[in-house]
Design a protein around this motif. Structure first.
Motif, PDB file in Angstrom:
ATOM      1  N   THR A 135      -8.585 -17.773   6.271  1.00 40.34           N
ATOM      2  CA  THR A 135      -9.994 -17.415   6.420  1.00 40.34           C
ATOM      3  C   THR A 135     -10.240 -16.498   7.606  1.00 40.34           C
ATOM      4  N   ASN A 136      -9.695 -16.848   8.777  1.00 40.85           N
ATOM      5  CA  ASN A 136      -9.901 -16.004   9.960  1.00 40.85           C
ATOM      6  C   ASN A 136      -9.342 -14.605   9.752  1.00 40.85           C
ATOM      7  N   THR A 137      -8.190 -14.521   9.096  1.00 36.86           N
ATOM      8  CA  THR A 137      -7.592 -13.210   8.828  1.00 36.86           C
ATOM      9  C   THR A 137      -8.504 -12.372   7.946  1.00 36.86           C
ATOM     10  N   ILE A 138      -9.082 -12.992   6.933  1.00 42.29           N
ATOM     11  CA  ILE A 138      -9.967 -12.262   6.021  1.00 42.29           C
ATOM     12  C   ILE A 138     -11.244 -11.829   6.736  1.00 42.29           C
ATOM     13  N   VAL A 139     -11.819 -12.745   7.534  1.00 45.14           N
ATOM     14  CA  VAL A 139     -13.056 -12.414   8.261  1.00 45.14           C
ATOM     15  C   VAL A 139     -12.856 -11.212   9.166  1.00 45.14           C
ATOM     16  N   PHE A 140     -11.810 -11.260   9.987  1.00 49.62           N
ATOM     17  CA  PHE A 140     -11.607 -10.164  10.932  1.00 49.62           C
ATOM     18  C   PHE A 140     -11.066  -8.909  10.249  1.00 49.62           C
ATOM     19  N   GLY A 141     -10.378  -9.091   9.128  1.00 43.66           N
ATOM     20  CA  GLY A 141      -9.961  -7.915   8.351  1.00 43.66           C
ATOM     21  C   GLY A 141     -11.164  -7.158   7.817  1.00 43.66           C
ATOM     22  N   ILE A 142     -12.155  -7.892   7.293  1.00 40.66           N
ATOM     23  CA  ILE A 142     -13.389  -7.255   6.817  1.00 40.66           C
ATOM     24  C   ILE A 142     -14.117  -6.586   7.977  1.00 40.66           C
ATOM     25  N   LEU A 143     -14.150  -7.255   9.140  1.00 39.57           N
ATOM     26  CA  LEU A 143     -14.799  -6.665  10.307  1.00 39.57           C
ATOM     27  C   LEU A 143     -14.151  -5.333  10.678  1.00 39.57           C
ATOM     28  N   VAL A 144     -12.821  -5.297  10.700  1.00 38.01           N
ATOM     29  CA  VAL A 144     -12.109  -4.067  11.058  1.00 38.01           C
ATOM     30  C   VAL A 144     -12.410  -2.959  10.052  1.00 38.01           C
ATOM     31  N   LEU A 145     -12.378  -3.288   8.772  1.00 38.00           N
ATOM     32  CA  LEU A 145     -12.643  -2.280   7.743  1.00 38.00           C
ATOM     33  C   LEU A 145     -14.047  -1.696   7.873  1.00 38.00           C
ATOM     34  N   ILE A 146     -15.029  -2.567   8.101  1.00 35.99           N
ATOM     35  CA  ILE A 146     -16.405  -2.077   8.224  1.00 35.99           C
ATOM     36  C   ILE A 146     -16.550  -1.193   9.459  1.00 35.99           C
ATOM     37  N   LEU A 147     -15.941  -1.607  10.571  1.00 38.44           N
ATOM     38  CA  LEU A 147     -16.072  -0.823  11.801  1.00 38.44           C
ATOM     39  C   LEU A 147     -15.314   0.501  11.722  1.00 38.44           C
ATOM     40  N   VAL A 148     -14.252   0.537  10.914  1.00 39.21           N
ATOM     41  CA  VAL A 148     -13.519   1.792  10.746  1.00 39.21           C
ATOM     42  C   VAL A 148     -14.412   2.835  10.073  1.00 39.21           C
ATOM     43  N   PHE A 149     -15.139   2.411   9.039  1.00 43.31           N
ATOM     44  CA  PHE A 149     -15.972   3.344   8.280  1.00 43.31           C
ATOM     45  C   PHE A 149     -17.399   3.429   8.814  1.00 43.31           C
ATOM     46  N   ARG A 150     -17.830   2.394   9.561  1.00 44.11           N
ATOM     47  CA  ARG A 150     -19.169   2.415  10.148  1.00 44.11           C
ATOM     48  C   ARG A 150     -19.086   1.753  11.525  1.00 44.11           C
ATOM     49  N   PRO A 151     -18.669   2.494  12.543  1.00 43.30           N
ATOM     50  CA  PRO A 151     -18.442   1.918  13.871  1.00 43.30           C
ATOM     51  C   PRO A 151     -19.659   1.228  14.484  1.00 43.30           C
ATOM     52  N   SER A 152     -20.862   1.621  14.081  1.00 47.13           N
ATOM     53  CA  SER A 152     -22.072   1.022  14.642  1.00 47.13           C
ATOM     54  C   SER A 152     -22.460  -0.281  13.958  1.00 47.13           C
ATOM     55  N   GLY A 153     -21.698  -0.703  12.943  1.00 46.53           N
ATOM     56  CA  GLY A 153     -22.027  -1.928  12.230  1.00 46.53           C
ATOM     57  C   GLY A 153     -22.883  -1.657  11.012  1.00 46.53           C
ATOM     58  N   LEU A 154     -23.194  -2.731  10.269  1.00 44.86           N
ATOM     59  CA  LEU A 154     -23.916  -2.570   9.010  1.00 44.86           C
ATOM     60  C   LEU A 154     -25.298  -1.964   9.193  1.00 44.86           C
ATOM     61  N   LEU A 155     -26.043  -2.447  10.204  1.00 46.20           N
ATOM     62  CA  LEU A 155     -27.400  -1.962  10.417  1.00 46.20           C
ATOM     63  C   LEU A 155     -27.577  -1.251  11.757  1.00 46.20           C
ATOM     64  N   GLY A 156     -26.513  -1.100  12.504  1.00 42.48           N
ATOM     65  CA  GLY A 156     -26.598  -0.463  13.811  1.00 42.48           C
ATOM     66  C   GLY A 156     -26.835   1.031  13.698  1.00 42.48           C
ATOM     67  N   ALA A 157     -27.564   1.576  14.658  1.00 43.02           N
ATOM     68  CA  ALA A 157     -27.837   3.024  14.664  1.00 43.02           C
ATOM     69  C   ALA A 157     -26.833   3.718  15.542  1.00 43.02           C
ATOM     70  N   ARG A 158     -26.429   4.877  15.113  1.00 35.72           N
ATOM     71  CA  ARG A 158     -25.523   5.673  15.929  1.00 35.72           C
ATOM     72  C   ARG A 158     -26.251   6.162  17.172  1.00 35.72           C
ATOM     73  N   ALA A 159     -25.649   5.927  18.322  1.00 30.84           N
ATOM     74  CA  ALA A 159     -26.271   6.331  19.590  1.00 30.84           C
ATOM     75  C   ALA A 159     -25.395   7.403  20.255  1.00 30.84           C
ATOM     76  N   ARG A 160     -26.064   8.404  20.823  1.00 31.96           N
ATOM     77  CA  ARG A 160     -25.337   9.436  21.540  1.00 31.96           C
ATOM     78  C   ARG A 160     -24.872   8.917  22.899  1.00 31.96           C
ATOM     79  N   GLU A 161     -23.611   9.139  23.206  1.00 34.96           N
ATOM     80  CA  GLU A 161     -23.085   8.727  24.488  1.00 34.96           C
ATOM     81  C   GLU A 161     -23.497   9.708  25.573  1.00 34.96           C
ATOM     82  N   LYS A 162     -23.930   9.195  26.715  1.00 36.89           N
ATOM     83  CA  LYS A 162     -24.298  10.046  27.844  1.00 36.89           C
ATOM     84  C   LYS A 162     -23.032  10.414  28.629  1.00 36.89           C
TER      85      LYS A 162
END
Length: 328
Positions: A300-327
């Motif tokens: 279970t833990n492997t699957i949970v964090f595997g899904i987290l990694v996949l989502i962050l690879v394609f959407r680093p800001s998360g599911l509903l996070g907004a892309r923010a410009r770095e200063k």
């Protein structure tokens, strides 16, 4: 039980646990959104809330002379009432105190300093939980095994409500599930109203966007930050009561396990985004339930964090996070 019934049952179970995770994740997300701090002590704050809940239940049962194995309706009512009245303010006050004693002094320090402080506070709270488990009370096993898991009295019955309304399905939707949903959903709605439509909520959004500009506009940012810690701690307090009543087992390392799920949910949904934290918690709860049923608990833990990694690879800001410009 048919395959469809199994799926629906795990869906109910996953949603219930996911809502508890969401309440804890909101505390992580709120604090990060305001002060850019990952408060690793938040999970252990939740853990202390569960130990306080068990202590209060023990006192109520002792005063009423009720055996934990034979709970009366009066004991159930008073126990839940006392927990809901005491645990959220306790966790809110403790969270506010931690900010004032530790994090406030590190506002302008390098980001690594408050992060290390949060880890240190986490270990302190974890050890407090272990000592707390050694209290000489019946509900703590007379404190003979302080580090052992504690059984929480079954105040809420596990009666299947679907059979009460004439359904003969094998699917179980119990009083415990109804309790989780009926407490968590109004809290999420109330938090949304506070953040979007109140002066405090506007001040929180302004402080999160630009604390310097917020101060120039007359906003007391330290008061806003303190209020954020209070609200986040209060949500952890509600989550501690609901978790204890729903799962009936607590232990001093519970904060690490639940805190990791909640932090993962906050990152998955978009750290700093409150609807994202709620969505992330529900997703984590559903993934855990489905993995336990259809794969194996050890994966279970492997699957949970595997899904987290996949989502962050394609959407680093998360599911509903907004892309923010770095200063720079």
């Amino acid at each position: 039980m048919s395959a469809t019934e199994q799926f629906i049952q795990q869906l109910i179970f996953g949603l219930s646990n996911g809502m508890i995770i969401a309440l804890i994740a909101l505390g992580y997300s709120m604090v990060y959104g305001i002060v850019d701090l990952i408060n690793f002590a938040h999970g252990d704050l939740f853990m202390l809330g569960t130990f306080l809940a068990l202590t209060l239940v023990g006192l109520v049962l002792g005063l009423l002379g009720v055996n934990p194995q034979h709970i009366t309706p009066l004991a159930t009512f008073l126990g839940i009432l006392v927990m809901l009245v005491v645990c959220p303010p306790f966790c809110a006050g403790l969270n506010w105190s931690i900010d004032r004693l530790a994090y406030r002094r590190l506002r302008n320090a390098p980001k690594l300093a408050p992060l290390v402080a949060a880890i240190g506070v986490s270990f302190i709270l974890m050890n407090l939980g272990q000592f707390w488990g050694g209290l000489p009370m019946d509900v703590f096993g007379q404190g003979k095994a302080a580090a052992a898991p504690k059984n929480f009295p079954d105040l809420v019955p596990a009666t299947n409500l679907l059979t009460k309304i004439g359904l003969t399905s094998n699917i179980r939707f119990t009083w415990k599930d109804l309790m989780v949903w009926s407490v968590t959903l109004p809290l999420l709605v109330l938090l949304t109203v506070v953040v979007k439509f109140t002066r405090l909520g506007k001040a929180m959004r302004a402080t999160a966007q630009n604390p310097v500009a917020a101060r120039l506009m007359g906003i007391d940012t330290e008061r806003v930050i303190g209020s954020t810690f209070l609200i986040g701690g209060g949500l952890a307090g509600f989550a501690s009561v609901i978790y204890s009543l729903y799962n009936n087992t607590i232990y001093f390392q519970l904060g690490y396990r639940s805190g990791m799920d909640a932090f993962t949910a906050a990152v998955l949904g978009g750290i700093g985004n409150l609807p994202g934290a709620a969505l992330g918690g529900i997703v984590i709860g559903l993934v855990r339930a489905m993995s336990d049923q259809y794969v194996a608990t050890i994966w279970t833990n492997t699957i949970v964090f595997g899904i987290l990694v996949l989502i962050l690879v394609f959407r680093p800001s998360g599911l509903l996070g907004a892309r923010a410009r770095e200063k720079v």
